[in-house]
Design an enzyme around this catalytic site. Structure first.
Site, PDB file in Angstrom:
ATOM      1  CG  HIS A 120      56.312  28.199  15.237  1.00 11.79           C
ATOM      2  ND1 HIS A 120      57.206  28.130  14.191  1.00 11.79           N
ATOM      3  CD2 HIS A 120      55.087  28.268  14.669  1.00 11.79           C
ATOM      4  CE1 HIS A 120      56.544  28.179  13.037  1.00 11.79           C
ATOM      5  NE2 HIS A 120      55.255  28.265  13.306  1.00 11.79           N
ATOM      6  NE  ARG A 127      58.679  31.501  18.379  1.00 10.63           N
ATOM      7  CZ  ARG A 127      58.125  31.576  17.168  1.00 10.63           C
ATOM      8  NH1 ARG A 127      58.644  30.908  16.148  1.00 10.63           N
ATOM      9  NH2 ARG A 127      57.064  32.325  16.967  1.00 10.63           N
ATOM     10  CG  HIS A 162      51.880  24.521  12.288  1.00 10.73           C
ATOM     11  ND1 HIS A 162      51.423  24.910  11.043  1.00 10.73           N
ATOM     12  CD2 HIS A 162      52.910  25.353  12.569  1.00 10.73           C
ATOM     13  CE1 HIS A 162      52.135  25.928  10.605  1.00 10.73           C
ATOM     14  NE2 HIS A 162      53.032  26.231  11.532  1.00 10.73           N
ATOM     15  CG  ASN A 189      60.067  29.077  12.434  1.00  8.83           C
ATOM     16  OD1 ASN A 189      59.805  28.216  13.271  1.00  8.83           O
ATOM     17  ND2 ASN A 189      59.327  30.156  12.289  1.00  8.83           N
ATOM     18  CG  HIS A 243      54.302  29.475   5.404  1.00  9.08           C
ATOM     19  ND1 HIS A 243      54.028  29.991   6.647  1.00  9.08           N
ATOM     20  CD2 HIS A 243      54.360  30.539   4.578  1.00  9.08           C
ATOM     21  CE1 HIS A 243      53.933  31.312   6.574  1.00  9.08           C
ATOM     22  NE2 HIS A 243      54.128  31.676   5.326  1.00  9.08           N
ATOM     23  CG  ASP A 282      55.526  27.062   9.287  1.00 10.83           C
ATOM     24  OD1 ASP A 282      54.805  27.651   8.465  1.00 10.83           O
ATOM     25  OD2 ASP A 282      55.386  27.174  10.512  1.00 10.83           O
ATOM     26  CG  ASP A 308      51.044  28.661  12.898  1.00 13.58           C
ATOM     27  OD1 ASP A 308      52.215  28.482  13.301  1.00 13.58           O
ATOM     28  OD2 ASP A 308      50.766  29.451  11.978  1.00 13.58           O
ATOM     29  CG  HIS A 332      56.237  36.267  18.459  1.00 13.50           C
ATOM     30  ND1 HIS A 332      57.447  36.125  17.819  1.00 13.50           N
ATOM     31  CD2 HIS A 332      55.307  35.787  17.598  1.00 13.50           C
ATOM     32  CE1 HIS A 332      57.253  35.593  16.618  1.00 13.50           C
ATOM     33  NE2 HIS A 332      55.970  35.368  16.464  1.00 13.50           N
ATOM     34  CG  HIS A 345      49.417  28.171   8.310  1.00 11.51           C
ATOM     35  ND1 HIS A 345      49.630  28.491   7.001  1.00 11.51           N
ATOM     36  CD2 HIS A 345      50.622  28.303   8.923  1.00 11.51           C
ATOM     37  CE1 HIS A 345      50.897  28.815   6.832  1.00 11.51           C
ATOM     38  NE2 HIS A 345      51.519  28.696   7.974  1.00 11.51           N
TER      39      HIS A 345
END
Ligand code: DOR
Ligand code: ZN
Length: 430
Positions: A66, A68, A64, A98, A182, A155, A306, A310, A235
């Site tokens: 991200h 980006r 899991h 995503n 999710h 997700d 997860d 950011h 999660h």
């Protein structure tokens, strides 16, 4: 290809329930043999690595992450995620779709896979369940699987339309590919930014009720039961979710479940600022205890990070405006060792199941998750008792971790992918 003998490690192989001081011989990117003393196969020249005092596990698999890319490279890209993973002792990651645009087309998956092939850890891809992750129509799941997708997930959002999820689970069953859910009812989340609790009221911010998760977990389990489709719950954060998953499994429903280090370490009482803001949110003590129990008793199959990077400029906008998500690739192993293994909640073997063998099985990675001869030489070497503080510098492009400054015990000493070291602590001591 280099040949290498790793000597004197405490070898932990969950696939064979083996835990023993052994030597491991590696050739052509694979495990060649495993045994006491010098292996008979080790003729000719080879390198030696003295792993005295270290634990050796099959390479950790974080299902899991991200990454980006494309579209949000200010936060992370494939290359920086790969470096962060290697530093965290992780040899394989599953990238979430995503992105901008979302990974819902075979062409994009192929392009990303090609790029990932040159990077130091294995990056696998999941693909969106619905076109554009918009929740209106199914993406071309069969073609996405053919393009290399190891799982389907929207997700970041839930597949809230029950008819669509039913169709997806039926197709996923045929394709032998899991749907990662999710579980979140967005109408119950509403404007919430953290768990609905006394702490949220003190902070004066809107809460997210536990039903936002538990209602969808129940719905997902019902649909998995009706379709026989392979459902994986991402999660989990609530006590009821763990109970529901256990009950479903007792009835023979095909379900696997995951939780993340922040849920077994922190509670909503720890929330101080947006570094503690993620979805689902940190819950209460009883929830944390139930998750820990689920990790120990087998109800929960997987620990995943997860990892949700950011940029600092976004994460400092305050509890209401900052985006949801925390980084985790570089702290997952240390937190699992500190909070679970060293506290005696789970064994080393169980840790290797949760972080390697089980994700390998769920994702169909047949040559990973164990240390038998013939398996890929993806390895995590652990210095189990070293004490240190987290951060503030990371290999990730982002540093939105709620754990900066926290004291941990145990971390990766070295990470090997396909017989090559991609990370060695001694060389980068800062
Ligand atoms: O906290 C989260 N951040 N939860 C998610 O489900 C998505 C993720 C993100 O992409 O930032
Ligand atoms: Zn999610």
């Amino acid at each position: 290809m280099p040949r290498l003998l790793i000597q004197n490690a405490l070898v932990i192989d969950p696939a064979r329930k083996l835990e023993k001081k052994l030597n491991l011989f590696i050739e052509d990117g694979r495990i060649k043999s495993l045994g006491p003393g010098f292996p008979g196969t080790a003729r000719g020249s080879f390198e030696l690595f003295d792993a005295s005092g270290l634990w050796l596990m099959p390479g950790l698999i974080d299902m899991h992450v991200h990454t980006r890319e494309p579209g949000m490279e200010r936060a992370e890209n494939l290359a920086s995620a790969a470096r962060a993973a290697a530093a965290g002792g992780i040899t394989s990651i599953l990238a979430m779709p995503n992105t901008e645009p979302p990974a819902d087309s075979p062409a994009l998956l192929r392009r990303l896979s090609e790029k990932a092939a040159a990077l130091p850890v294995n990056i696998y891809f999941s693909a969106a369940v619905t076109r554009g992750r918009a929740g209106r129509e199914l993406a071309g799941l069969k073609a996405l699987k053919a393009a290399g997708a190891l799982a389907f997930t929207d997700d970041g959002a839930c597949v809230e339309n029950s008819k669509l999820l039913t169709k997806a689970l039926r197709l996923a069953k045929k394709l032998k590919t899991p749907v990662l859910e999710h579980a979140e009812a967005s109408h119950l989340t509403g404007p919430g930014v953290m768990h609905e609790c006394a702490r949220a009221r003190r902070l004066g911010v809107p809460g997210i009720p536990r039903e936002a998760e538990t209602y969808m977990v129940l719905r997902d389990l019902l649909l998995a039961g009706a379709t026989g489709g392979p459902l994986h719950l991402q999660h989990l954060s609530c006590l009821e979710s763990v109970e529901l998953a256990a009950a479903a499994r007792r009835r023979g429903i095909r379900v696997t479940a995951e939780t993340c280090p922040h849920y077994f370490t922190l509670t909503c009482e720890d929330v101080r600022n947006a570094a503690f803001k993620m979805k689902p949110p940190l819950r209460e003590r009883d929830d944390r205890a139930a998750l820990i129990k689920g990790l120990a008793d087998g109800t929960i199959d997987v620990i995943a990070s997860d990892h949700a990077p950011h940029p600092a400029a976004e994460k400092t906008k305050g509890m209401i405006k900052a985006p949801f998500g925390v980084t985790g690739l570089e702290t997952m192993l240390g937190l699992a060792l500190t909070e679970l293994v060293h506290k005696g909640v789970i064994s080393r073997l169980r840790l290797a199941e949760l972080m390697s063998a089980n994700p390998a099985r769920i994702l169909g990675l047949k040559k990973k998750g164990g240390l038998a001869p013939g398996m890929d030489a993806d390895l995590t070497l652990i210095e189990p008792f070293v004490e240190y503080r987290v951060g503030p510098r990371f290999y990730s492009r982002s540093a939105n971790s709620p754990f900066i400054g926290r004291r941990l015990k145990g971390r990766a000493a070295a990470t090997m992918v396909a017989g090559r070291f991609v990370f060695r602590r001694s060389q980068i001591l800062r």
